[in-house]
Motif scaffolding. Structure first.
Motif, PDB file in Angstrom:
ATOM      1  N   ARG A 249      36.536  32.362  28.846  1.00  0.00           N
ATOM      2  CA  ARG A 249      36.906  32.386  27.421  1.00  0.00           C
ATOM      3  C   ARG A 249      37.977  33.443  27.158  1.00  0.00           C
ATOM      4  O   ARG A 249      38.949  33.206  26.442  1.00  0.00           O
TER       5      ARG A 249
ATOM      6  N   GLU B 287      26.651  24.692  37.345  1.00  0.00           N
ATOM      7  CA  GLU B 287      26.267  25.840  38.170  1.00  0.00           C
ATOM      8  C   GLU B 287      27.356  26.894  38.163  1.00  0.00           C
ATOM      9  O   GLU B 287      27.102  28.092  38.036  1.00  0.00           O
ATOM     10  N   LEU B 288      28.608  26.438  38.228  1.00  0.00           N
ATOM     11  CA  LEU B 288      29.727  27.399  38.187  1.00  0.00           C
ATOM     12  C   LEU B 288      29.720  28.126  36.854  1.00  0.00           C
ATOM     13  O   LEU B 288      29.702  29.352  36.794  1.00  0.00           O
ATOM     14  N   LEU B 289      29.726  27.346  35.779  1.00  0.00           N
ATOM     15  CA  LEU B 289      29.871  27.940  34.446  1.00  0.00           C
ATOM     16  C   LEU B 289      28.658  28.777  34.068  1.00  0.00           C
ATOM     17  O   LEU B 289      28.745  29.677  33.248  1.00  0.00           O
ATOM     18  N   GLY B 290      27.539  28.484  34.690  1.00  0.00           N
ATOM     19  CA  GLY B 290      26.307  29.188  34.332  1.00  0.00           C
ATOM     20  C   GLY B 290      26.167  30.544  34.993  1.00  0.00           C
ATOM     21  O   GLY B 290      25.316  31.348  34.633  1.00  0.00           O
ATOM     22  N   LYS B 291      27.017  30.816  35.978  1.00  0.00           N
ATOM     23  CA  LYS B 291      26.893  32.121  36.644  1.00  0.00           C
ATOM     24  C   LYS B 291      27.160  33.228  35.642  1.00  0.00           C
ATOM     25  O   LYS B 291      28.059  33.116  34.791  1.00  0.00           O
ATOM     26  N   ARG B 292      26.407  34.310  35.758  1.00  0.00           N
ATOM     27  CA  ARG B 292      26.536  35.395  34.794  1.00  0.00           C
ATOM     28  C   ARG B 292      28.000  35.827  34.691  1.00  0.00           C
ATOM     29  O   ARG B 292      28.676  35.999  35.690  1.00  0.00           O
ATOM     30  N   TRP B 293      28.497  35.988  33.484  1.00  0.00           N
ATOM     31  CA  TRP B 293      29.846  36.451  33.149  1.00  0.00           C
ATOM     32  C   TRP B 293      30.928  35.375  33.214  1.00  0.00           C
ATOM     33  O   TRP B 293      31.972  35.519  32.598  1.00  0.00           O
ATOM     34  N   THR B 294      30.728  34.304  33.993  1.00  0.00           N
ATOM     35  CA  THR B 294      31.815  33.339  34.198  1.00  0.00           C
ATOM     36  C   THR B 294      32.306  32.729  32.894  1.00  0.00           C
ATOM     37  O   THR B 294      33.520  32.673  32.637  1.00  0.00           O
ATOM     38  N   GLY B 295      31.365  32.314  32.043  1.00  0.00           N
ATOM     39  CA  GLY B 295      31.767  31.709  30.764  1.00  0.00           C
ATOM     40  C   GLY B 295      32.598  32.679  29.944  1.00  0.00           C
ATOM     41  O   GLY B 295      33.648  32.324  29.391  1.00  0.00           O
ATOM     42  N   LEU B 296      32.165  33.926  29.904  1.00  0.00           N
ATOM     43  CA  LEU B 296      32.893  34.946  29.115  1.00  0.00           C
ATOM     44  C   LEU B 296      34.279  35.195  29.688  1.00  0.00           C
ATOM     45  O   LEU B 296      35.269  35.273  28.963  1.00  0.00           O
TER      46      LEU B 296
END
Lengths: 102, 102
Positions: free
Chosen positions: B27, B15-24
């Motif tokens: 990275r 859920e954390l990593l899936g939030k919009r922009w978080t993964g980017l």
């Protein structure tokens, strides 16, 4: 546009996987074909409506395929496609990360 | 409850990593300390408000730390914690998956 297999990129992959329940559903399905009820047994706290919705999204993304067997009563099974099965390393890496910081 | 490092489990990690922009954002930060403006240069389409919000969430989760240097003008840097840096394999596996099916 052929929506049967939407082209994932890094950001959309995260958005897909980040949706509530999706990660869990994929992890359950990595163990093989499942009926709706069998997925539900492993994830009891998800509603029928939400599980139906997530399975439809995963089919649209080309990650899950749905097979209908014309038996009486009809038998319906859900299975990960190759694209879905290739998510195994992602699942493992998230599990390892979550476990190491739990 | 010490919210400085909320205990992730498999589902909350997604859920954390899936939030919009978080993964980017994660990275980008894997390449080292960043100022707010430097992150923004690499992810131009994110709003200041959203980047501020995501950085705060990541700090609450213990994934990012914020350092204020009492210079004139003040210098503020964001850096991944050990917990944040250990997300590198997750980022790599998602990137590989997205690339192989793009």
């Amino acid at each position: 546009m052929d929506t049967s297999t939407l082209r994932p990129n890094f950001e959309s992959a995260f958005e897909l996987l980040g949706k509530r329940w999706t990660g869990l559903i994929i992890r359950v399905m990595l163990s093989g074909k499942q009926r709706f009820s069998e997925i539900h047994v492993v994830i009891p706290s998800i509603s029928d409506r939400m599980l139906t919705k997530r399975l439809k999204e995963l089919q649209t993304m080309g990650i899950v395929q749905r097979r209908v067997y014309p038996e009486v009563p009809v038998r319906i099974e859900y299975e990960l496609t190759e694209m879905g099965k290739s998510l195994a390393p992602v699942m493992d890496s998230v599990q390892q990360w979550a476990t190491s910081w739990a």
